[in-house]
Design an enzyme around this catalytic site. Structure first.
Site, PDB file in Angstrom:
ATOM      1  N   LYS B  78     -47.228  52.817 -49.547  1.00  0.00           N
ATOM      2  CA  LYS B  78     -48.169  51.708 -49.775  1.00  0.00           C
ATOM      3  C   LYS B  78     -47.589  50.449 -49.600  1.00  0.00           C
ATOM      4  O   LYS B  78     -46.525  50.082 -50.252  1.00  0.00           O
ATOM      5  CB  LYS B  78     -48.951  51.959 -51.129  1.00  0.00           C
ATOM      6  CG  LYS B  78     -50.217  51.275 -51.517  1.00  0.00           C
ATOM      7  CD  LYS B  78     -50.740  51.316 -52.788  1.00  0.00           C
ATOM      8  CE  LYS B  78     -52.303  50.487 -52.786  1.00  0.00           C
ATOM      9  NZ  LYS B  78     -52.837  50.814 -54.309  1.00  0.00           N
ATOM     10  N   SER B 158     -57.713  51.749 -53.850  1.00  0.00           N
ATOM     11  CA  SER B 158     -57.217  50.647 -52.939  1.00  0.00           C
ATOM     12  C   SER B 158     -55.991  51.380 -52.188  1.00  0.00           C
ATOM     13  O   SER B 158     -55.704  51.013 -51.103  1.00  0.00           O
ATOM     14  CB  SER B 158     -56.417  49.699 -53.902  1.00  0.00           C
ATOM     15  OG  SER B 158     -55.504  50.014 -54.369  1.00  0.00           O
ATOM     16  N   SER B 182     -57.193  53.616 -58.176  1.00  0.00           N
ATOM     17  CA  SER B 182     -56.823  53.480 -56.746  1.00  0.00           C
ATOM     18  C   SER B 182     -55.941  54.434 -55.912  1.00  0.00           C
ATOM     19  O   SER B 182     -55.782  54.430 -55.025  1.00  0.00           O
ATOM     20  CB  SER B 182     -55.944  52.031 -56.672  1.00  0.00           C
ATOM     21  OG  SER B 182     -56.794  51.153 -56.684  1.00  0.00           O
TER      22      SER B 182
END
Lengths: 484, 491
Positions: B78, B158, B182
């Site tokens: 990420k 997210s 997330s």
């Protein structure tokens, strides 16, 4: 001594509280491993944490905690076993995180009090509100470029101890004495070097005025005073400014002010309306500090004899006045120097020599006692020469000057210059007789009742002996022979 | 079988048996990444680095060196993780061009365990969002579609890029971060396993901060076993993070015994929201039955403060964010938009640098911390948080894990809920309580919606008892037998 300020319409009382920011002596910063050494090239002592790079986290320096606890103990204040770091949020280029990690609701040190000695012998107690740990900011350099500001982050993240007093001071003298005492204590225990030129110790003063006995007035905070002289001047100026406003029927606006050292006056920096809302909240990156009683006891055991205890001892063991004692103990080096001089000697004489003669000289040249050209042992030797009547006190002053300038020993100077005191009664009697013989009219005057003339005769005899005659003997013989 | 279809565990065995090399495995994933660029799951591909790391892994293996738990396994990272020499921008304009000279602890641990980096994945800006729509790098398309001509769906957020990359077989696993859901919610939306460990299990050092008291890194994988393997490589005490806990990292994979006989599974009555599709509740009931059939004891419990979790979360997280994001001021790195004065430069930089959702949260955060509002909002929210933690603490008296749905809906269309932040925030309603309580939680794909979209069930465990959580998740996965595939349409 009245501390009240005389205005046109009557007396005013000044109320002062101080915030002292003391840089803690630690090798690394409060939350990073970067060095804290003063004077390095800009931005060479900056870790990723200090520069607030993304994803960086603070890790508490345990040495900073030890120093804060030691400082709290030395300042007679309560150690809080549980304390919490909080973020103080505001934007400024020399504050890379956009917040300062500080302590807000739960500081590491709570209330305490200090006694300060004033020159007239009065002792004043000043309350301490708290001592908390916080990060120093970096430095904005506005003078390196015509339109730009440069940032040096070397100082960013260095450990500060903010020591907040209660509004217990009533004159600039008290404020300076209090700040001096705090500085002295921190220097004794090696938690702050107290170097104000380098910014290791800075003061903010909260000043208000009121009619004696009335409620507290509106205060103004004067920021960043970096010498005791400016502290005194800023308070004195600010108090007069406030009294003038009030006497003209105005109101004091609560605000932050700066002391303009060139103009000798304070000026507004920001008003209450412009004051920051710091949005304090507990820092989620750090755990609370939880200390044990045992840890605090261990810190206490590391403390040396502190100025107050040493002062008490000087008063009892050396029979000094409290004020002289407090002057001597204010610096550890000075107190050590005095004790070396006083060992086995007349302690009052030693104190007088150290305070009046040595300090007088050193202060004029702004030399610290540690760099004195006359060592404690050498001054002791000089005092021995006075005590055993080898030289008179007056001659000793000249010898001391010579020692100070040349670095030579007292005995060597006395021998070389032949300054040994004359105590031979026959020789002195001769000199007295010739002065009497040379001044028959003065003798007649004296005998007619003008006792004060003995001083004049004394001066003449001493002059004739080049100062070497034993003054006590001269006095005794003069009175005896003049009356004959 | 295509190499990209392998699980981490199977790839580990294949590599060990010499059936293929890490270079081959990595090349297969890199080529899948190329073929599915339209999903926009990656914001930065590091093909060269991947090939080098894979080759180095093969050399280690050939030399007979000590091999790590993730040896030769290509994964995605990420964009919130700082990666040395590779962009790390949190998918925000304000960190334009930021390339850290340091590597986060979690990714360092992964590389030390032999993993191979494929690239950086897309995400909601600064991890703020549940749809990946707030990314400065554009939205991510969920590899799943509702029917053949269905609209493009969000992958959740997210960690949307990470979930999409794993679901679309571009990466064997991916790191995510979970502040209020997330990892778990995009895991559920994309039909993959998403796991958030106990707060303090993984170091936050080098992870760009959103809300420090909640942020935790965790894995997104295609199986529970893979999540156990990958978490084992990510976790560990880190002296550089004061909130990282000094607990030894157990062998999570070994906890997957398949045996949950006698374990007590709590089913909290509060995990229901208005307008929740009936099929979510049905799936939940099926999950209960699966675990019961496997020998677990089902216990009806109450977590009474659950309904206050979402509002408390949307005070605490923005409050911390408003402070954490203050460092993006245009002074030292990232975007700077000049202005006539310092204040103008700040305003210009932050106005242009932050997207709408981030700005909304920064303003909420500054507001709830400001003088006069702190007690009513921030302090109150902290009290609620303590109550929620207490609810779970009480529940552990009678249960070993808690079973809930992961999200109140399946993936929704891109662009939906954009004008209604509250509706968007409701995505996190089931994931936020475990975040506030700092508990480990995992989302396991458990079934398909009537539209053919994946749905997840969440298992929440005791603090630092990821093992029991994994064991139950493993059984759930087995019973659910979720084999649907977003790319082939095979079920």
């Amino acid at each position: 001594m009245s501390k009240l300020l005389k205005g046109r319409t009557g007396d005013w009382e000044i109320v002062i509280g101080l915030e002292i920011h003391a840089q803690s002596i630690t090798k690394a910063k409060l939350f990073s491993g970067a060095s804290t050494a003063f004077g390095a090239e800009p931005n060479t002592q900056v870790s990723l944490v200090d520069a607030a790079m993304p994803g960086m986290l603070p890790v508490l320096n345990e040495e900073s905690v030890r120093q804060a606890v030691r400082s709290g103990l030395a300042l007679n204040s309560k150690i809080n076993l549980h304390s919490v770091f909080a973020r103080k949020n505001y934007f400024y280029p020399d504050l890379p995180q956009g917040y300062q990690i500080s302590q807000f609701e739960s500081p590491i040190v709570g209330e305490g009090e200090l006694e300060i000695d004033l020159a007239d012998g009065e002792v004043v107690t000043v309350g301490i509100e708290r001592l908390h740990l916080e990060q120093d900011a970096g430095k904005s350099l506005h003078d390196q470029h015509p339109t730009k500001t440069y940032i040096d982050l070397n100082r960013s993240g260095i450990t500060l101890m903010e020591i907040v007093s209660k509004p217990d001071m009533r004159s600039s003298e008290e404020a300076v004495e209090y700040a001096t005492k705090v500085r002295s204590i921190l220097r004794y225990i090696d938690t702050c070097d107290g170097n104000m030129q380098e910014g290791s110790l800075r003061c903010d003063a909260n000043v208000s005025v009121r009619r004696p006995g009335e409620a507290l007035g509106t205060r103004c905070e004067i920021k960043n005073l970096n010498s005791f002289r400016y502290l005194r001047q800023a308070i004195d100026h600010e108090a007069v400014r406030q009294v003038e406003i009030l006497e003209d029927g105005g109101k004091i606006a609560q605000e932050t002010r700066l002391y303009d050292t060139a103009k000798g006056e304070t000026r507004s920096m920001r008003s209450k309306e412009e004051a920051h809302d710091y949005r304090y909240f507990p820092d989620p990156d750090l755990l609370p500090i939880d200390l044990s009683e045992e840890f605090v006891a261990r810190m206490k055991a590391t403390l040396p004899e502190l100025p107050d205890a040493r002062k008490e001892r000087f008063v009892t063991a050396y029979a000094l006045s409290p004020y002289d004692a407090s002057v001597l103990v204010s610096e550890r080096d000075t107190a050590d120097y005095f004790e070396t001089v006083a060992a086995g000697r007349d302690s009052k004489l030693a104190a007088n020599w150290v305070i009046s003669d040595l300090f007088g000289r050193l202060n004029k040249l702004t030399i610290p006692v540690s760099a004195s050209p006359v060592s404690a042992e050498a001054l002791g030797e000089l005092i021995d020469l006075i005590s055993d009547q080898t030289i008179s006190g007056r001659i000793a002053k000249d010898v001391f000057s010579e020692m100070f300038e040349s670095g030579e020993g007292a005995k060597a100077i006395v021998e070389k210059k032949g300054l040994r005191q004359v105590t031979d009664e026959g020789a002195i009697r001769g000199q007295v007789q010739s002065v009497i013989d040379d001044n028959p009219d003065k003798v007649a005057d004296y005998r007619g009742g003008n006792d004060k003339l003995v001083g004049w005769f004394m001066g003449q005899v001493m002059k004739a002996s080049q100062g070497k005659a034993n003054p006590g003997m001269v006095n005794k013989l003069l009175r005896e022979m003049l009356s004959a | 079988m295509k190499l990209t279809e392998l699980t981490i565990a199977a790839a580990r065995d294949g590599l060990a048996a010499g059936e293929f090399t890490s270079v081959e495995l990595t090349a297969a994933n890199l080529s899948a990444m190329e073929n599915t660029r339209d999903l926009n799951a990656f914001v930065c591909e590091t093909a060269e680095k991947a090939q080098d790391m894979a080759a180095a892994s093969d050399v280690r293996r050939a030399r007979g060196a000590d091999l790590g738990a993730m040896e030769g396994i290509p994964i995605a990272v990420k964009d919130l993780f700082c990666t040395e020499g590779v962009r790390a921008t949190a998918c925000s304009h304000i960190l334009d061009g930021f390339t850290p000279p340091y590597e986060s602890t979690v990714t360092t641990n992964l590389w030390d365990a032999g993993a191979v980096m494929l690239g950086k994945t897309n995400m909601d800006e600064f991890a703020m969002g549940s749809s990946n729509m707030s990314s400065y790098d554009g939205p991510v398309t969920n590899p799943w579609r509702a029917g053949d001509d269905g609209a493009k769906l969000v992958p959740g957020g997210s960690s949307g890029g990470s979930a999409a990359a794993v679901a679309a077989r571009m990466a064997m696993g991916a790191t995510g971060t979970d502040t209020g859901g997330s990892i778990r919610q995009p895991g559920a939306f994309c039909g993959v396993v998403g796991m958030k460990p106990t707060y303090g299990r993984c170091s936050r050092w080098g992870v760009i901060a959103f809300a420090s008291s909640l942020d935790q890194a965790g894995p997104l994988t295609r199986t529970v076993q893979d999540a156990a393997i990958m978490l084992g490589a990510m976790a560990g005490h880190d002296p550089k993070d004061s909130t990282s806990v000094n607990e030894s990292v157990p062998d999570f994979e070994a906890a997957l015994t398949g045996d949950i006989k006698g374990l007590r599974v709590g089913v909290p009555k509060e995990y229901v929201v208005d307008g929740m599709p009936g099929e979510i509740g049905e799936l939940w009931r099926r999950g209960v039955d699966w675990l019961k059939d496997a020998g677990a004891q089902i216990v009806d419990i109450s977590l009474p403060h659950t309904k206050y979790a979402l509002p408390a979360y949307y005070i605490i997280a923005p409050a911390e964010a408003s402070s954490n994001l203050a460092r993006y001021d245009g002074v030292r790195y990232g975007l700077r938009v000049e202005g006539d004065s310092l204040q103008d430069m700040y305003a210009n930089t932050r106005s242009e640098g932050f997207g709408a959702e981030v700005k909304r949260r920064l303003m909420i955060g500054a507001y709830v911390l400001s003088a006069g509002y702190y007690d009513a909002y921030y302090l109150k929210a902290q009290k609620v948080r303590a109550r929620i933690a207490q609810d779970f603490h009480d529940a552990w008296e009678t249960v070993d894990v808690v079973l809930t749905p992961t999200a109140p809906s399946a993936a929704f269309a891109q662009g939906e809920k954009m004008d209604d932040p509250i509706a968007m925030y409701l995505n996190d309603v089931f994931t936020v309580p475990a975040s506030l309580a700092g508990l480990p939680a995992i989302s396991v794909p458990a079934g398909l919606s009537s539209d053919g979209l994946p749905l997840g069930l969440q298992i929440i465990g005791r603090p630092f008892d990821e093992e029991t959580m994994f064991r139950v998740a493993g059984v759930m996965e087995r019973e659910a037998a979720f084999t649907a595939h977003p790319m082939t349409g095979e079920a």
